[in-house]
Design a protein around this motif. Sequence first.
Motif, PDB file in Angstrom:
ATOM      1  N   ASN A  20      -9.785  16.109   2.122  1.00  0.00           N
ATOM      2  CA  ASN A  20      -8.517  16.154   2.841  1.00  0.00           C
ATOM      3  C   ASN A  20      -7.511  16.965   2.039  1.00  0.00           C
ATOM      4  O   ASN A  20      -7.815  17.441   0.956  1.00  0.00           O
ATOM      5  N   SER A  21      -6.335  17.122   2.577  1.00  0.00           N
ATOM      6  CA  SER A  21      -5.271  17.815   1.850  1.00  0.00           C
ATOM      7  C   SER A  21      -3.962  17.099   2.090  1.00  0.00           C
ATOM      8  O   SER A  21      -3.781  16.408   3.086  1.00  0.00           O
ATOM      9  N   SER A  22      -3.044  17.260   1.150  1.00  0.00           N
ATOM     10  CA  SER A  22      -1.718  16.670   1.268  1.00  0.00           C
ATOM     11  C   SER A  22      -0.691  17.786   1.306  1.00  0.00           C
ATOM     12  O   SER A  22      -0.859  18.828   0.667  1.00  0.00           O
ATOM     13  N   VAL A  23       0.378  17.566   2.061  1.00  0.00           N
ATOM     14  CA  VAL A  23       1.418  18.577   2.233  1.00  0.00           C
ATOM     15  C   VAL A  23       2.722  18.056   1.635  1.00  0.00           C
ATOM     16  O   VAL A  23       3.126  16.919   1.889  1.00  0.00           O
ATOM     17  N   TYR A  24       3.370  18.896   0.835  1.00  0.00           N
ATOM     18  CA  TYR A  24       4.641  18.544   0.215  1.00  0.00           C
ATOM     19  C   TYR A  24       5.650  19.654   0.495  1.00  0.00           C
ATOM     20  O   TYR A  24       5.279  20.817   0.638  1.00  0.00           O
ATOM     21  N   GLN A  25       6.924  19.273   0.568  1.00  0.00           N
ATOM     22  CA  GLN A  25       8.010  20.240   0.707  1.00  0.00           C
ATOM     23  C   GLN A  25       8.647  20.426  -0.676  1.00  0.00           C
ATOM     24  O   GLN A  25       9.474  19.625  -1.101  1.00  0.00           O
ATOM     25  N   MET A  64       0.845  -1.202   0.000  1.00  0.00           N
ATOM     26  CA  MET A  64       0.000   0.000   0.000  1.00  0.00           C
ATOM     27  C   MET A  64       0.873   1.241   0.000  1.00  0.00           C
ATOM     28  O   MET A  64       1.654   1.464   0.919  1.00  0.00           O
ATOM     29  N   TRP A  65       0.719   2.044  -1.054  1.00  0.00           N
ATOM     30  CA  TRP A  65       1.368   3.351  -1.127  1.00  0.00           C
ATOM     31  C   TRP A  65       0.260   4.407  -1.197  1.00  0.00           C
ATOM     32  O   TRP A  65      -0.556   4.401  -2.119  1.00  0.00           O
ATOM     33  N   ALA A  66       0.244   5.293  -0.231  1.00  0.00           N
ATOM     34  CA  ALA A  66      -0.754   6.370  -0.208  1.00  0.00           C
ATOM     35  C   ALA A  66      -0.176   7.547   0.551  1.00  0.00           C
ATOM     36  O   ALA A  66       0.688   7.381   1.424  1.00  0.00           O
ATOM     37  N   THR A  67      -0.644   8.752   0.239  1.00  0.00           N
ATOM     38  CA  THR A  67      -0.235   9.905   1.025  1.00  0.00           C
ATOM     39  C   THR A  67      -0.786   9.754   2.444  1.00  0.00           C
ATOM     40  O   THR A  67      -1.814   9.081   2.648  1.00  0.00           O
ATOM     41  N   PRO A  68      -0.130  10.352   3.445  1.00  0.00           N
ATOM     42  CA  PRO A  68      -0.648  10.244   4.815  1.00  0.00           C
ATOM     43  C   PRO A  68      -2.096  10.709   4.936  1.00  0.00           C
ATOM     44  O   PRO A  68      -2.881  10.123   5.689  1.00  0.00           O
ATOM     45  N   HIS A 100       6.417  -4.643  -9.418  1.00  0.00           N
ATOM     46  CA  HIS A 100       5.718  -4.108  -8.254  1.00  0.00           C
ATOM     47  C   HIS A 100       4.976  -2.867  -8.711  1.00  0.00           C
ATOM     48  O   HIS A 100       5.577  -1.918  -9.221  1.00  0.00           O
ATOM     49  N   GLY A 101       3.626  -2.864  -8.561  1.00  0.00           N
ATOM     50  CA  GLY A 101       2.881  -1.653  -8.918  1.00  0.00           C
ATOM     51  C   GLY A 101       1.884  -1.882 -10.024  1.00  0.00           C
ATOM     52  O   GLY A 101       1.153  -2.862 -10.032  1.00  0.00           O
ATOM     53  N   SER A 102       1.824  -0.933 -10.943  1.00  0.00           N
ATOM     54  CA  SER A 102       1.091  -0.967 -12.213  1.00  0.00           C
ATOM     55  C   SER A 102      -0.349  -0.464 -12.161  1.00  0.00           C
ATOM     56  O   SER A 102      -0.977  -0.327 -13.198  1.00  0.00           O
ATOM     57  N   ILE A 103      -0.904  -0.163 -10.988  1.00  0.00           N
ATOM     58  CA  ILE A 103      -2.279   0.346 -10.924  1.00  0.00           C
ATOM     59  C   ILE A 103      -2.264   1.869 -11.135  1.00  0.00           C
ATOM     60  O   ILE A 103      -1.543   2.594 -10.447  1.00  0.00           O
ATOM     61  N   SER A 104      -3.065   2.355 -12.049  1.00  0.00           N
ATOM     62  CA  SER A 104      -3.012   3.752 -12.473  1.00  0.00           C
ATOM     63  C   SER A 104      -3.525   4.717 -11.411  1.00  0.00           C
ATOM     64  O   SER A 104      -4.679   4.621 -10.973  1.00  0.00           O
ATOM     65  N   ILE A 105      -2.655   5.660 -11.015  1.00  0.00           N
ATOM     66  CA  ILE A 105      -3.102   6.760 -10.148  1.00  0.00           C
ATOM     67  C   ILE A 105      -3.365   8.024 -10.957  1.00  0.00           C
ATOM     68  O   ILE A 105      -3.791   9.032 -10.407  1.00  0.00           O
ATOM     69  N   GLN A 106      -3.116   7.963 -12.270  1.00  0.00           N
ATOM     70  CA  GLN A 106      -3.356   9.119 -13.122  1.00  0.00           C
ATOM     71  C   GLN A 106      -4.766   9.115 -13.710  1.00  0.00           C
ATOM     72  O   GLN A 106      -5.333  10.181 -13.976  1.00  0.00           O
ATOM     73  N   ALA A 134       0.863   2.740  -8.931  1.00  0.00           N
ATOM     74  CA  ALA A 134       2.031   3.241  -9.652  1.00  0.00           C
ATOM     75  C   ALA A 134       2.753   4.362  -8.911  1.00  0.00           C
ATOM     76  O   ALA A 134       3.849   4.756  -9.305  1.00  0.00           O
ATOM     77  N   HIS A 135       2.147   4.867  -7.865  1.00  0.00           N
ATOM     78  CA  HIS A 135       2.777   5.830  -6.962  1.00  0.00           C
ATOM     79  C   HIS A 135       1.832   5.942  -5.768  1.00  0.00           C
ATOM     80  O   HIS A 135       0.875   5.170  -5.649  1.00  0.00           O
ATOM     81  N   ASN A 136       2.102   6.882  -4.870  1.00  0.00           N
ATOM     82  CA  ASN A 136       1.194   7.068  -3.745  1.00  0.00           C
ATOM     83  C   ASN A 136      -0.208   7.438  -4.227  1.00  0.00           C
ATOM     84  O   ASN A 136      -0.357   8.291  -5.109  1.00  0.00           O
ATOM     85  N   ILE A 137      -1.225   6.825  -3.632  1.00  0.00           N
ATOM     86  CA  ILE A 137      -2.600   7.220  -3.914  1.00  0.00           C
ATOM     87  C   ILE A 137      -2.764   8.666  -3.446  1.00  0.00           C
ATOM     88  O   ILE A 137      -2.440   9.003  -2.308  1.00  0.00           O
ATOM     89  N   GLN A 138      -3.268   9.502  -4.339  1.00  0.00           N
ATOM     90  CA  GLN A 138      -3.326  10.936  -4.075  1.00  0.00           C
ATOM     91  C   GLN A 138      -4.705  11.359  -3.564  1.00  0.00           C
ATOM     92  O   GLN A 138      -5.678  10.607  -3.592  1.00  0.00           O
ATOM     93  N   ALA A 139      -4.754  12.620  -3.133  1.00  0.00           N
ATOM     94  CA  ALA A 139      -5.961  13.154  -2.497  1.00  0.00           C
ATOM     95  C   ALA A 139      -7.160  13.209  -3.427  1.00  0.00           C
ATOM     96  O   ALA A 139      -8.303  13.299  -2.966  1.00  0.00           O
ATOM     97  N   ASP A 140      -6.945  13.134  -4.746  1.00  0.00           N
ATOM     98  CA  ASP A 140      -8.072  13.205  -5.685  1.00  0.00           C
ATOM     99  C   ASP A 140      -8.742  11.853  -5.895  1.00  0.00           C
ATOM    100  O   ASP A 140      -9.676  11.746  -6.693  1.00  0.00           O
ATOM    101  N   THR A 141      -8.297  10.810  -5.191  1.00  0.00           N
ATOM    102  CA  THR A 141      -8.893   9.484  -5.333  1.00  0.00           C
ATOM    103  C   THR A 141     -10.044   9.313  -4.343  1.00  0.00           C
ATOM    104  O   THR A 141      -9.845   9.458  -3.129  1.00  0.00           O
ATOM    105  N   PRO A 142     -11.235   8.992  -4.817  1.00  0.00           N
ATOM    106  CA  PRO A 142     -12.365   8.793  -3.905  1.00  0.00           C
ATOM    107  C   PRO A 142     -12.124   7.621  -2.953  1.00  0.00           C
ATOM    108  O   PRO A 142     -11.497   6.620  -3.321  1.00  0.00           O
ATOM    109  N   THR A 143     -12.631   7.756  -1.754  1.00  0.00           N
ATOM    110  CA  THR A 143     -12.459   6.710  -0.750  1.00  0.00           C
ATOM    111  C   THR A 143     -13.002   5.371  -1.242  1.00  0.00           C
ATOM    112  O   THR A 143     -12.390   4.320  -1.023  1.00  0.00           O
ATOM    113  N   GLU A 144     -14.144   5.386  -1.911  1.00  0.00           N
ATOM    114  CA  GLU A 144     -14.729   4.126  -2.368  1.00  0.00           C
ATOM    115  C   GLU A 144     -13.838   3.410  -3.377  1.00  0.00           C
ATOM    116  O   GLU A 144     -13.850   2.173  -3.467  1.00  0.00           O
ATOM    117  N   ASN A 145     -13.027   4.168  -4.121  1.00  0.00           N
ATOM    118  CA  ASN A 145     -12.109   3.523  -5.063  1.00  0.00           C
ATOM    119  C   ASN A 145     -10.933   2.877  -4.340  1.00  0.00           C
ATOM    120  O   ASN A 145     -10.418   1.842  -4.779  1.00  0.00           O
TER     121      ASN A 145
END
Length: 366
Positions: A92-97, A23-27, A299-305, A338-349
């Motif tokens: 929610n929101s995500s914070v990046y440096q 599982m890769w997702a933003t906090p 490892h990976g391959s599920i589209s986050i785009q 394919a990377h961290n699940i981002q804030a634009d992904t619905p919870t149900e998905n």
Amino acid sequence: MESRDRVFAALAHREPDRVPIDMWATPAVSKRVQTHLGFSNEEQLFDHFDVDFRYIDGPPYVGPTLAQHDNGTEDDHWGVPRVKIEIAASENSSVYQEVVDFPLRDAKTLDEVRKYTKWPDPDWFDYDAVRRQVAEAREKNKVVVFMGDRKNRCAQLKPAMYLRGIDQILVDLALEPEIAQYIFRRVADFYLEYVRRTLEAADGGIDIFFMGDDFGTQKGLFMSPDMWRQFLRPGVEQFIALGKQFECRVAHHSCGSIKAIIPDLIDCGLDILNPIQPDVHDMDRCDLKRRFGQQLSFHGSISIQKTLPFGTPDDVRNEVKERFESLGPGGGFIFCTAHNIQADTPTENVVALFDAYREYGRYGRS
């Protein structure tokens, strides 16, 4: 099967009971899903989703106080000024440096680069913390992974881009190769020692050493394959050899279209390639499985785009089913995005994703 047996069977190119799950997702996304499912912490969420891996943070920074500037930026341990950016979404929101400036961009000579005063020191990190992290991760018989965070992950090109500028370091490859070679060597030498001390402190407790360096764009490599071999392959080869010295499986994360150098990565001894990004040019997963699947695990391959943020739960389930059919046969595959699940992904998905992993990822289903 227990997680460790399952993962090591898959990495040995055998079919375990099911495809291992990561599982890769933003906090912020992780927290949102926890709340939705009624859990109080991330560990409960991982258990619910049957995640087979646990990532340790690695050695925390304990070095000199990092410079803070009047414009609100703060230097990272490379001396690169960053600013906190909050990306808001409906739930929610995500914070990046994010990088604000490139401290070596204006250097004209190799001597100027050599005189840079903010090269980091491996002494600036607390490696004793790694022992505690590994002990905690081992408690549940999961596979232990060391990857580091976004600002301190074993790499060469990305730190060079942060120091020199994305465009300038690429120009250097052709016009100032001595500057490029020097920066890559300084970066690689730092990470070789930093990782060596980390793996040494773990005392055999780290199973997978995960590098992360983006070599590709949506359409191809950042540079020609020959340039990659000249400037970056030596460091990659050293990183992999170091991981093998400590009996780790070695993984590499690179976004983008990188098929041209996959044979090189295999030749360097790489065990696991992430993410097999589905929405880029010339990374057809069936072709990659056919050509490289006996030598490399994916490892990976599920589209986050596309699929996760914009698809329906049924779209998510169909994508998981297809990934099992294309990448799962014979083992050598780990479910992940394919990377961290981002804030634009619905919870149900997100929930549909992990339900589908367990529904479609079983071997020997009738």
